[in-house]
Design a protein around this motif. Structure first.
Motif, PDB file in Angstrom:
ATOM      1  N   LYS A  81       1.102  -1.254  -0.168  1.00  0.00           N
ATOM      2  CA  LYS A  81       0.198  -0.378  -0.128  1.00  0.00           C
ATOM      3  C   LYS A  81       0.881   1.485   0.399  1.00  0.00           C
ATOM      4  O   LYS A  81       1.363   1.863   1.021  1.00  0.00           O
ATOM      5  CB  LYS A  81      -0.870   0.137   0.787  1.00  0.00           C
ATOM      6  CG  LYS A  81      -1.935   0.868   1.535  1.00  0.00           C
ATOM      7  CD  LYS A  81      -2.784   0.940   2.634  1.00  0.00           C
ATOM      8  CE  LYS A  81      -3.787   2.211   2.487  1.00  0.00           C
ATOM      9  NZ  LYS A  81      -4.500   2.391   3.350  1.00  0.00           N
ATOM     10  N   PRO A  82       0.998   1.955  -1.104  1.00  0.00           N
ATOM     11  CA  PRO A  82       1.593   3.325  -1.406  1.00  0.00           C
ATOM     12  C   PRO A  82       1.218   4.336  -0.140  1.00  0.00           C
ATOM     13  O   PRO A  82      -0.144   4.108  -0.145  1.00  0.00           O
ATOM     14  CB  PRO A  82       1.547   4.166  -2.160  1.00  0.00           C
ATOM     15  CG  PRO A  82       1.337   2.131  -3.362  1.00  0.00           C
ATOM     16  CD  PRO A  82      -0.026   1.267  -2.489  1.00  0.00           C
ATOM     17  N   ILE A  83       2.087   4.698   0.554  1.00  0.00           N
ATOM     18  CA  ILE A  83       1.913   6.102   1.326  1.00  0.00           C
ATOM     19  C   ILE A  83       2.425   7.315   1.724  1.00  0.00           C
ATOM     20  O   ILE A  83       3.751   7.407   0.424  1.00  0.00           O
ATOM     21  CB  ILE A  83       1.889   4.870   3.314  1.00  0.00           C
ATOM     22  CG1 ILE A  83       2.712   4.515   3.245  1.00  0.00           C
ATOM     23  CG2 ILE A  83       1.187   4.154   3.096  1.00  0.00           C
ATOM     24  CD1 ILE A  83       3.091   4.539   4.724  1.00  0.00           C
ATOM     25  N   ASP A  84       2.015   8.138   1.886  1.00  0.00           N
ATOM     26  CA  ASP A  84       2.847   9.028   2.520  1.00  0.00           C
ATOM     27  C   ASP A  84       3.831   9.036   3.364  1.00  0.00           C
ATOM     28  O   ASP A  84       3.587   8.762   4.513  1.00  0.00           O
ATOM     29  CB  ASP A  84       1.402  10.524   2.723  1.00  0.00           C
ATOM     30  CG  ASP A  84       2.417  11.666   3.246  1.00  0.00           C
ATOM     31  OD1 ASP A  84       3.819  11.805   2.772  1.00  0.00           O
ATOM     32  OD2 ASP A  84       1.972  12.559   3.513  1.00  0.00           O
ATOM     33  N   TRP A  85       5.009   9.440   2.628  1.00  0.00           N
ATOM     34  CA  TRP A  85       5.955   8.741   3.890  1.00  0.00           C
ATOM     35  C   TRP A  85       6.356   9.494   4.716  1.00  0.00           C
ATOM     36  O   TRP A  85       6.373   9.413   5.942  1.00  0.00           O
ATOM     37  CB  TRP A  85       7.284   8.389   2.712  1.00  0.00           C
ATOM     38  CG  TRP A  85       8.112   7.476   3.510  1.00  0.00           C
ATOM     39  CD1 TRP A  85       9.539   8.143   4.237  1.00  0.00           C
ATOM     40  CD2 TRP A  85       8.512   6.059   3.874  1.00  0.00           C
ATOM     41  NE1 TRP A  85      10.011   6.823   4.854  1.00  0.00           N
ATOM     42  CE2 TRP A  85       8.805   5.927   4.809  1.00  0.00           C
ATOM     43  CE3 TRP A  85       7.758   5.372   4.070  1.00  0.00           C
ATOM     44  CZ2 TRP A  85      10.018   4.069   5.202  1.00  0.00           C
ATOM     45  CZ3 TRP A  85       7.588   4.191   4.400  1.00  0.00           C
ATOM     46  CH2 TRP A  85       8.640   3.515   5.200  1.00  0.00           C
ATOM     47  N   SER A  86       5.750  10.737   4.843  1.00  0.00           N
ATOM     48  CA  SER A  86       6.003  11.235   6.239  1.00  0.00           C
ATOM     49  C   SER A  86       5.222  11.352   6.961  1.00  0.00           C
ATOM     50  O   SER A  86       5.039  11.906   8.616  1.00  0.00           O
ATOM     51  CB  SER A  86       6.468  12.956   5.467  1.00  0.00           C
ATOM     52  OG  SER A  86       4.740  13.425   5.147  1.00  0.00           O
ATOM     53  N   SER A  87       3.981  10.373   7.095  1.00  0.00           N
ATOM     54  CA  SER A  87       3.112  10.876   7.732  1.00  0.00           C
ATOM     55  C   SER A  87       2.627   8.771   8.034  1.00  0.00           C
ATOM     56  O   SER A  87       1.862   7.937   8.720  1.00  0.00           O
ATOM     57  CB  SER A  87       1.827  10.472   7.250  1.00  0.00           C
ATOM     58  OG  SER A  87       1.393  12.241   7.072  1.00  0.00           O
ATOM     59  N   LYS A  88       3.926   8.223   7.245  1.00  0.00           N
ATOM     60  CA  LYS A  88       4.335   6.827   7.602  1.00  0.00           C
ATOM     61  C   LYS A  88       3.348   6.290   9.938  1.00  0.00           C
ATOM     62  O   LYS A  88       3.353   4.926   9.523  1.00  0.00           O
ATOM     63  CB  LYS A  88       5.594   6.043   7.734  1.00  0.00           C
ATOM     64  CG  LYS A  88       6.627   6.690   8.146  1.00  0.00           C
ATOM     65  CD  LYS A  88       8.005   6.293   8.021  1.00  0.00           C
ATOM     66  CE  LYS A  88       8.662   7.341   8.288  1.00  0.00           C
ATOM     67  NZ  LYS A  88       9.270   8.228   7.999  1.00  0.00           N
ATOM     68  N   GLU A  89       3.914   6.993  10.492  1.00  0.00           N
ATOM     69  CA  GLU A  89       4.263   6.531  11.595  1.00  0.00           C
ATOM     70  C   GLU A  89       2.439   7.162  11.999  1.00  0.00           C
ATOM     71  O   GLU A  89       1.711   5.743  12.548  1.00  0.00           O
ATOM     72  CB  GLU A  89       4.889   7.030  12.829  1.00  0.00           C
ATOM     73  CG  GLU A  89       6.423   7.141  12.755  1.00  0.00           C
ATOM     74  CD  GLU A  89       6.898   7.678  13.524  1.00  0.00           C
ATOM     75  OE1 GLU A  89       6.336   8.634  14.365  1.00  0.00           O
ATOM     76  OE2 GLU A  89       8.510   8.198  13.858  1.00  0.00           O
TER      77      GLU A  89
END
Length: 265
Positions: A81-89
């Motif tokens: 699932k691609p995600i916004d990496w800056s919001s990973k946590e």
């Protein structure tokens, strides 16, 4: 007859009340714990060679291959699932993804919010420039426009070293390294601070355009797999199959496929 019906109704109402109270006292799941079903892997799909989209728009990469093999050995499905990496946590904590598996650096700050696997690969943050750049040392970065990925260890290292950050003319953050390298090629930034593994992979795809400088920013880190704090069970299961993949040479073969040699730990 009326009394019998009334008694039955009272008994039924009492049973519903008891059941309702029982349900209220049940613990509420955070949604991030392991349920034994499909493993949803959160990743940045513009992060070659760890996880990215190929010419057919299929998600592929070194970490993707590792995750597929691990899921296969666990007899579980896997979804990327691609995600916004800056919001990973936040994605991990909410349970929208079960795992962060995409060149994730193990840091003390991140340990506060997630569990990690054992390190499986080392990584440095170094400087990338255009082929004809006169930037050779860290002092040459003074007054320059520097790019990095938003939410990355490179960005964290720049932020932590305020003297270094203040020496730059400007710091530009990008959603992924591909966008950063495009701006480097077009002269919108003078240098990029980023993961050595990713940068060298991209640089080798364009050998006439970019060069790497052995300028290390911050400490050398190691890649690990991130899990939610309440997901110890999944963490341990994945670690067990990773250990087996290391022992039987599978991890080395996957590394050789992507890097030409075994660079895993």
């Amino acid at each position: 007859m009326k009394r019998i019906i009334l008694s039955c109704l009272l008994i039924a109402a009492s049973a519903l009340l008891i059941a309702g109270c029982g349900q209220k006292n049940q613990p509420v799941s955070s949604g991030s714990g392991d349920t034994g079903g499909k493993i949803i892997v959160g990743l940045d799909d513009n992060y070659p060679p760890m996880g990215f989209r190929d010419e057919n728009n299929e998600i592929t990469g070194f970490d993707v291959d590792l995750a597929k093999e691990a899921a296969k050995r666990l007899n579980r499905e896997v979804e990327f699932k691609p995600i916004d990496w800056s919001s990973k946590e936040a994605e991990l904590k909410s349970g929208r993804v079960n795992v962060l598996w995409n060149g994730l650096d193990i840091t003390e700050k991140r340990k506060e919010n997630m569990l990690f696997s054992d390190p499986y690969m080392d990584n440095r943050q170094i400087v990338f420039v255009k082929k004809d750049s006169d930037i050779k040392t860290i002092d040459d970065l003074k007054g320059k426009v520097v790019g990095t990925q938003s939410g990355s260890t490179g960005e964290e290292n720049i932020t932590k070293d305020q003297n270094l950050k203040n020496s730059f003319k400007e710091v530009k953050s990008y959603p992924d390294y591909i966008a950063a390298f495009m701006d480097l090629e077009n002269g919108r930034v003078d240098a990029i601070i980023g993961d050595e593994i990713t940068g060298r992979y991209y640089m080798n795809k364009h050998p006439d355009k970019f060069a790497a400088r052995d300028i290390v920013i911050g400490e050398t880190t190691s890649f690990g797999i991130g899990f939610a704090k309440d997901n110890q069970k999944l963490r341990d299961e994945v670690q067990k199959v990773l250990d087996a993949m290391k022992k039987d040479g599978t991890m080395a073969k996957i590394s050789e496929k992507w890097f030409g040699k075994d660079i895993t730990k």
